[in-house]
Design a protein around this motif. Structure first.
Motif, PDB file in Angstrom:
ATOM      1  N   LEU A 218     -19.242   4.161  17.150  1.00 12.82           N
ATOM      2  CA  LEU A 218     -19.044   3.019  15.796  1.00 12.82           C
ATOM      3  C   LEU A 218     -17.486   3.630  15.228  1.00 12.82           C
ATOM      4  O   LEU A 218     -16.788   3.408  14.858  1.00 12.82           O
ATOM      5  N   ASP A 247     -12.915  -7.226  14.976  1.00 12.50           N
ATOM      6  CA  ASP A 247     -13.037  -7.295  15.524  1.00 12.50           C
ATOM      7  C   ASP A 247     -12.723  -6.469  16.833  1.00 12.50           C
ATOM      8  O   ASP A 247     -13.338  -6.105  18.478  1.00 12.50           O
ATOM      9  N   LEU A 250     -14.697  -3.886  18.118  1.00 10.30           N
ATOM     10  CA  LEU A 250     -16.046  -4.370  17.812  1.00 10.30           C
ATOM     11  C   LEU A 250     -16.450  -4.103  19.484  1.00 10.30           C
ATOM     12  O   LEU A 250     -17.236  -4.693  19.828  1.00 10.30           O
ATOM     13  N   TYR A 253     -18.982  -2.346  21.681  1.00 10.02           N
ATOM     14  CA  TYR A 253     -20.517  -2.672  20.896  1.00 10.02           C
ATOM     15  C   TYR A 253     -21.143  -3.788  20.021  1.00 10.02           C
ATOM     16  O   TYR A 253     -21.288  -3.961  19.652  1.00 10.02           O
ATOM     17  N   SER A 254     -21.071  -4.643  21.537  1.00  6.71           N
ATOM     18  CA  SER A 254     -21.109  -6.386  21.215  1.00  6.71           C
ATOM     19  C   SER A 254     -22.701  -6.481  20.872  1.00  6.71           C
ATOM     20  O   SER A 254     -23.033  -7.398  20.620  1.00  6.71           O
ATOM     21  N   VAL A 261     -24.140  -2.581  12.642  1.00  6.88           N
ATOM     22  CA  VAL A 261     -22.503  -2.374  11.967  1.00  6.88           C
ATOM     23  C   VAL A 261     -22.386  -2.322  10.335  1.00  6.88           C
ATOM     24  O   VAL A 261     -21.312  -2.065   9.899  1.00  6.88           O
TER      25      VAL A 261
END
Length: 364
Positions: A218, A247, A250, A253-254, A261
């Motif tokens: 991330l 968002d 992301l 990467y939920s 995070v």
């Protein structure tokens, strides 16, 4: 000797910091400091005004009136604490609350009602510091490097002052001159993320991020943001770095835990700052941090680790100024410069076509 009050409400939208300062030639002395928190309703409205919405003109005007009331409270507290009267103060210099920053379109907007503030305080008010630099082709930001040089510069000792507010910026102070720019997000994403998941305004001392773990994939995704690769002069704000932006990154990467995070966002601020310091730091072996980020020990440790043991990382308290008072002092200094008909910008920092006297006067 003259006295000026500086008021600053920054990207974090938490409240207004105030400083009463005495100016005697090159000497700057802090007489008093104060802080007035914004009520949740005002904070929410200022946040909403960051984006287009219904009835914006009226809503902004009403928010500006509320801001002026809070600024006046801060001025009253500074006068009470210092035992001074309004007639003792040359001027109140107030930044206002940024709701749009689009220098690439030729404007920046700091919500404020300086006329009302002058009426409430009975003191001259100087406001709207950024637009003159933008009119001269500059970014209008950051404006603090000139003040950092005046307050923290020392011949023969190259150093960096890093301001970690909602947005982070650096001032590189060396015998060759002063440079600086916005490096990227400071606390803006951290505050937004913890607000969404824990209903808190900020991550006190980084405690929540400390409970999470860094997600390298991330972090690499976030580091692809094109703004980071742009050459200086450059500046940014909530117009770019906001939760919708996050968002978008992301989506793949939920599955991540929110605290992971948050920990990765801490590293994002630290890495982008450290990269800018390494590239533009002119051999500085000390970095002094101001702004709210200086009170986040996880962030401070991450920045120190990124820069390595050869670079001292400390707050501006080590230089005698509390980290949360530096920007208010900076605007007191800009007010002093305005009154003395002296330039407040640095073209090498903002990209303006030349030195400009900043601010507009609203007499009491």
């Amino acid at each position: 000797m003259t006295l000026y009050i500086g008021l600053m409400s920054g990207t974090s939208l938490d409240g207004v910091d105030g400083a009463l300062a005495q100016f005697d030639g090159d000497q700057i002395t802090t007489i008093a400091s104060a802080y007035i928190a914004f009520p949740p309703t005002l904070r929410a409205e200022l946040m909403a005004l960051q984006a287009a919405g219904d009835n914006e003109i009226e809503r902004e005007a009403l928010a500006a009136n509320q801001l002026a009331q809070h600024y006046a409270q801060c001025v009253a507290e500074l006068l009470r604490e210092s035992g001074r009267a309004p007639e003792d103060i040359r001027a109140v210099a107030v930044h206002g609350q940024t709701i749009r920053h689009r220098p690439e379109l030729g404007f920046t907007r700091q919500t404020n009602n300086p006329a009302l503030l002058a009426e409430l305080c009975g003191i001259d008010v100087i406001a709207d510091f950024r637009s003159r630099d933008v009119a001269a082709g500059g970014q209008g930001a950051p404006l603090v490097p000139a003040f950092h040089a005046a307050l923290f510069g020392k011949a023969g000792q190259p150093r960096v002052v890093a301001n970690i507010g909602g947005i982070a910026n650096i001032s590189v102070l060396s015998d060759d001159g002063v440079t600086g720019f916005d490096t990227g997000p400071g606390n803006v994403l951290l505050d937004g993320w913890i607000g969404r998941h824990r209903r808190q305004e900020y991550d006190a001392d980084g405690a929540w991020s400390a409970s999470g773990k860094l997600i390298p994939e991330l972090l690499l995704e976030l580091l692809q943001e094109p703004y980071l690769a742009l050459p200086a002069p450059k500046s940014t704000g909530r117009d770019l770095f906001h939760l919708d932006w996050l968002d978008g990154h992301l989506q793949a990467y939920s599955h991540l835990a929110p605290q992971d995070v948050q920990r990765t966002l801490v590293q994002y601020t630290a890495v982008t700052l450290a990269d800018a310091i390494r590239q533009h730091g002119a051999g500085a072996d000390a970095v002094y941090v101001c702004g709210g980020g200086a009170y986040n020990s996880v962030l401070m440790d991450a920045l120190a680790a990124e820069l390595g043991k050869q670079v001292l990382v400390a707050s501006t308290q080590a230089l005698g100024v509390a980290p949360n008072r530096v920007e208010a002092l900076a605007f007191a200094w800009l007010g002093y410069r305005h009154s003395e008909r002296l330039a407040g910008n640095l073209p090498a920092v903002t990209g303006a076509q030349g030195d400009r006297i900043l601010g507009a006067l609203y007499p009491r």
